[in-house]
Write a protein that holds these residues in place. Structure first.
Motif, PDB file in Angstrom:
ATOM      1  N   ASP A 649       0.999  -1.271   0.024  1.00 31.27           N
ATOM      2  CA  ASP A 649       0.078   0.039   0.183  1.00 31.27           C
ATOM      3  C   ASP A 649       1.071   1.333   0.354  1.00 31.27           C
ATOM      4  O   ASP A 649       0.057   2.360   0.066  1.00 31.27           O
ATOM      5  N   GLN A 650       1.935   1.730  -0.190  1.00 30.83           N
ATOM      6  CA  GLN A 650       3.099   2.139  -0.261  1.00 30.83           C
ATOM      7  C   GLN A 650       2.983   3.180  -0.347  1.00 30.83           C
ATOM      8  O   GLN A 650       3.091   2.774  -2.037  1.00 30.83           O
ATOM      9  N   THR A 651       2.635   4.377  -0.521  1.00 26.04           N
ATOM     10  CA  THR A 651       2.696   5.268  -1.755  1.00 26.04           C
ATOM     11  C   THR A 651       4.366   5.531  -2.654  1.00 26.04           C
ATOM     12  O   THR A 651       4.873   5.764  -1.630  1.00 26.04           O
ATOM     13  N   HIS A 652       4.576   5.610  -3.149  1.00 27.64           N
ATOM     14  CA  HIS A 652       5.354   5.735  -3.827  1.00 27.64           C
ATOM     15  C   HIS A 652       5.336   6.708  -5.661  1.00 27.64           C
ATOM     16  O   HIS A 652       6.712   6.714  -5.898  1.00 27.64           O
ATOM     17  N   ILE A 653       4.266   7.183  -5.915  1.00 30.56           N
ATOM     18  CA  ILE A 653       4.769   7.712  -7.499  1.00 30.56           C
ATOM     19  C   ILE A 653       3.877   9.537  -6.919  1.00 30.56           C
ATOM     20  O   ILE A 653       3.173   9.281  -5.826  1.00 30.56           O
ATOM     21  N   GLY A 654       4.437  10.124  -7.147  1.00 29.01           N
ATOM     22  CA  GLY A 654       4.246  11.599  -6.709  1.00 29.01           C
ATOM     23  C   GLY A 654       4.989  12.662  -6.526  1.00 29.01           C
ATOM     24  O   GLY A 654       4.202  13.213  -5.486  1.00 29.01           O
ATOM     25  N   TYR A 655       6.191  12.193  -5.823  1.00 26.98           N
ATOM     26  CA  TYR A 655       6.502  13.082  -4.304  1.00 26.98           C
ATOM     27  C   TYR A 655       6.710  14.192  -5.035  1.00 26.98           C
ATOM     28  O   TYR A 655       7.169  14.091  -5.898  1.00 26.98           O
TER      29      TYR A 655
END
Length: 668
Positions: A649-655
């Motif tokens: 579930d870890q967010t990894h796009i769009g930092y």
């Protein structure tokens, strides 16, 4: 003369170098065994001269331990009972209340806690000169006529609680049970027979005293998974983690701490950790065993020693009182609230007073001098500046040196310095939350880099504590194994043996047939991911025009993906879940991510140039963005029948800055 596999091993070990040995072993019916290159293989599926029969002919040797031994030893012995069943489908008898009778028996015990083992020593049937008085040392040895009614025994003897436990789990690994059998769904190869070679089998004393992991930044992945599967980060979950650490011959844990309270959320957490044999600690900014979240629950006033010393002392005193006699390494010192730097007004004199007051609390609550309770002071971030400017702590306190959060150790002891009683340790990162960007999603840690940095630590004598921030634990399985294997004895894995280690680790999880190919994939994907961590990627990372840089990066990933997917088709069905977790997923996810950003970069360039294919590239980028979500959904919901739901579930796009973006959005 026809040599048995175990005899061939020792013969060719003298004659050939390890790479040739691996080729030979791949053709023999031996077991996966250890991961460290050159380590002794003492279990075989074929009987050699003098071999001890652990299982054969539909029968197994009984297991016997004294009921006066450590509860953690008896629990691990039951794991061995289950492990033998995993391999042979036979369940050995496990006895603790009376002496067994039978031709061959497995005798398990700890020196000084097991009358059974102590009796063998007293009768001069077991020589423990290399074990007694050592730290976490074990011996496996076949003993003739150990007691009335027993012809032969395989003795597993430990110098202390964990020594015996490590001996038990060493045998489990030798018979073919991977430490990752639960955490990565690695299947156990079936065997009809198991034989233990005669002689004395040991790994000696560990070179690093405390070896462990830090579960950090566990939301949303581990937090969501544990809540769904266990009702939270509680003892039901932690017992799986304790067992894994011990199977990997680690002994130390910093538990999940963001919004979690290990000793409060479940009162059985610290009790079971001590029973299992895990030394507990708290992270670098959580003094005197108190989780940071406890201050919000039980603290009074501000987290400020200049204005609120009495309340902080009361809070810390409660932590030491709760610890009791359980094994802990107590964190001392103080950072700002929420792992922030101390205020500008903080000074060395104030911090030294804080440490002195904390040690007074430790002495008063334990009823013994403070130096008799293991303590550590982490020189993390700005705290190292305090040390460099002259701040000192008592000599018995371990100085925990740190990396720069990106895998480069910042400071090491000076060669020739007077040794400290408490020694030095290392706090290392596989996962990080902070500037300039978090990196938490996938493994981005090449083993050669870890070897280089931890080799320096070993050479400079920072060997008291090694702990590594592993985030959610998954998907850091391979580098966790390496970190703990290397910590046991850094001298056993040289710079030229890293590839051998990777092959043997792949063999332990998947067998010898495809080990070389899997090892190559493991090495390449970590190398590619470390060029630029996924969270730092965007459409501007690489150039489209200078030497086709972006195209080359994407081509490397896609070529590796083709190889990885082709190998997936060759894997037996029972290995597919483990293969996806450990090998295919990181390649597939990162190949797709890099291609998505490459496509976005092309889309932007083509828009500037007014090309007709601009919209086609926009559509392709959206498809790749949707595929990213599909890959995560497969990991969460389909693989292993949803066992690991939420782990991806870890967010990894769009930092756009250091912290993760709340939702994942398709790049513009």
């Amino acid at each position: 003369m026809l040599l048995k596999p175990i005899q061939l091993y020792f013969y060719w070990r003298r004659k050939w170098q390890l790479p040739m040995l691996l080729v030979l072993l791949a053709t023999l019916p031996t077991l996966a065994g250890p991961t460290v290159p050159g380590a002794e293989v003492y279990v075989s599926s074929q009987k050699g001269k003098g071999g001890f029969t652990l299982a054969a002919g539909g029968k197994t040797a009984a297991l016997y331990a004294s009921n006066t031994d450590w509860p953690g030893v008896l629990r691990a012995a039951k794991d061995l009972q289950a492990d033998i069943n995993r391999v042979t489908k036979l369940t050995p008898t496990f006895i603790t209340d009376k002496a067994p009778a039978g031709k061959e028996v497995v005798l398990i015990g700890t020196l000084g806690k097991s009358p059974l083992i102590d009796g063998l020593v007293k009768a001069k049937k077991l020589d423990v000169s290399g074990v007694a008085g050592k730290w976490e040392t074990f011996l496996l040895q076949v003993v003739e006529q150990p007691m009335p009614g027993v012809d032969r025994a395989l003795v597993i003897a430990g110098s202390d609680k964990r020594g015996t436990i490590f001996g038990i789990y060493d045998l489990s690994a030798q018979i073919g049970v991977s430490p990752w059998y639960w955490w990565a769904d690695v299947p156990t190869p079936q065997q009809q027979a198991l034989y233990v070679a005669p002689g004395r089998h040991t790994q000696g004393e560990p070179k690093v005293k405390y070896r462990g992991i830090f579960i950090n930044d566990e939301a949303p992945a581990m937090q969501g998974w544990a809540t769904e599967k266990f009702g939270g980060l509680n003892s039901k979950m932690y017992t799986h983690m304790f067992e894994l650490i011990l199977r990997l011959k680690g002994n130390y844990l910093w538990p999940a701490m963001w919004g979690n309270m290990f000793s409060v959320n479940d009162l059985q957490n610290p009790v079971l950790a001590d029973e299992y044999g895990i030394v507990m600690g708290t992270s670098h900014h959580e003094p005197l065993t108190r989780a940071h979240a406890e201050w919000e629950k039980a603290g009074k006033g501000a987290w400020n020693y200049q204005t609120n010393a009495a309340a902080l002392q009361e809070f810390w005193r409660g932590g030491i009182k709760r610890m009791g006699t359980r094994e802990n390494i107590v964190t001392i010192g103080m950072r700002g609230d929420g792992d922030e730097p101390m205020s500008e007004g903080s000074n060395i004199a104030l911090l030294e007073k804080i440490v002195a007051d904390q040690r007074k609390i430790i002495a008063e609550e334990t009823g013994k001098p403070a130096e008799q309770t293991p303590q550590m002071w982490a020189l993390y971030k700005e705290v190292q500046d305090y040390y460099d400017k002259g701040m000192r702590v008592p000599d018995d306190v371990t100085l925990l040196l740190c990396d720069d959060n990106w895998g480069n150790i910042r400071k090491l002891p000076k060669l020739g310095d007077k040794p400290r009683k408490g020694g030095y340790g290392i706090y290392y990162h596989y996962d990080y939350v902070g500037g300039p960007r978090n990196y938490k999603w996938l493994n981005t840690n090449p083993i050669p880099r870890i070897w280089e940095q931890m080799h320096l630590a070993h050479e400079y004598g920072a060997n008291q504590i090694w702990i590594v921030n592993v985030g959610d634990l998954k998907p850091m399985e391979f580098p966790i194994s390496f970190f703990l294997d290397y910590a046991w004895n850094p001298d056993k894995i040289g710079a030229n043996q890293i590839d051998d280690y990777t092959r043997q680790w792949a063999t332990q999880q998947f067998g010898a047939k495809h080990a070389a190919a899997i090892a190559d994939i493991l090495a390449k994907y970590a190398k590619y991911n470390s060029r630029r961590k996924p969270e730092l990627l965007n459409e501007k990372t690489y150039s489209l025009t200078n030497y086709r840089e972006f195209e080359t990066v994407v081509a490397d990933y896609n070529k590796l993906l083709v190889e990885t997917e082709q190998l997936n088709e060759k894997m037996p069905p029972e290995h597919r879940d483990a293969y996806f977790q450990l090998v295919l997923h990181p390649v597939k996810a990162c190949a797709n991510l890099n291609e998505m950003y490459y496509t976005v970069a092309q889309n932007h360039l083509y828009a500037q140039q007014g090309r007709a294919s601009t919209n086609d590239l926009a559509a392709k980028a959206k498809q790749l963005f949707e595929r990213d979500a599909e890959i995560s959904r497969y990991y969460n919901q389909t693989m292993a029948k949803g066992k690991w739901n939420h782990m991806m579930d870890q967010t990894h796009i769009g930092y756009t800055y250091w912290q993760q973006p709340p939702p994942i959005k398709c790049p513009k």
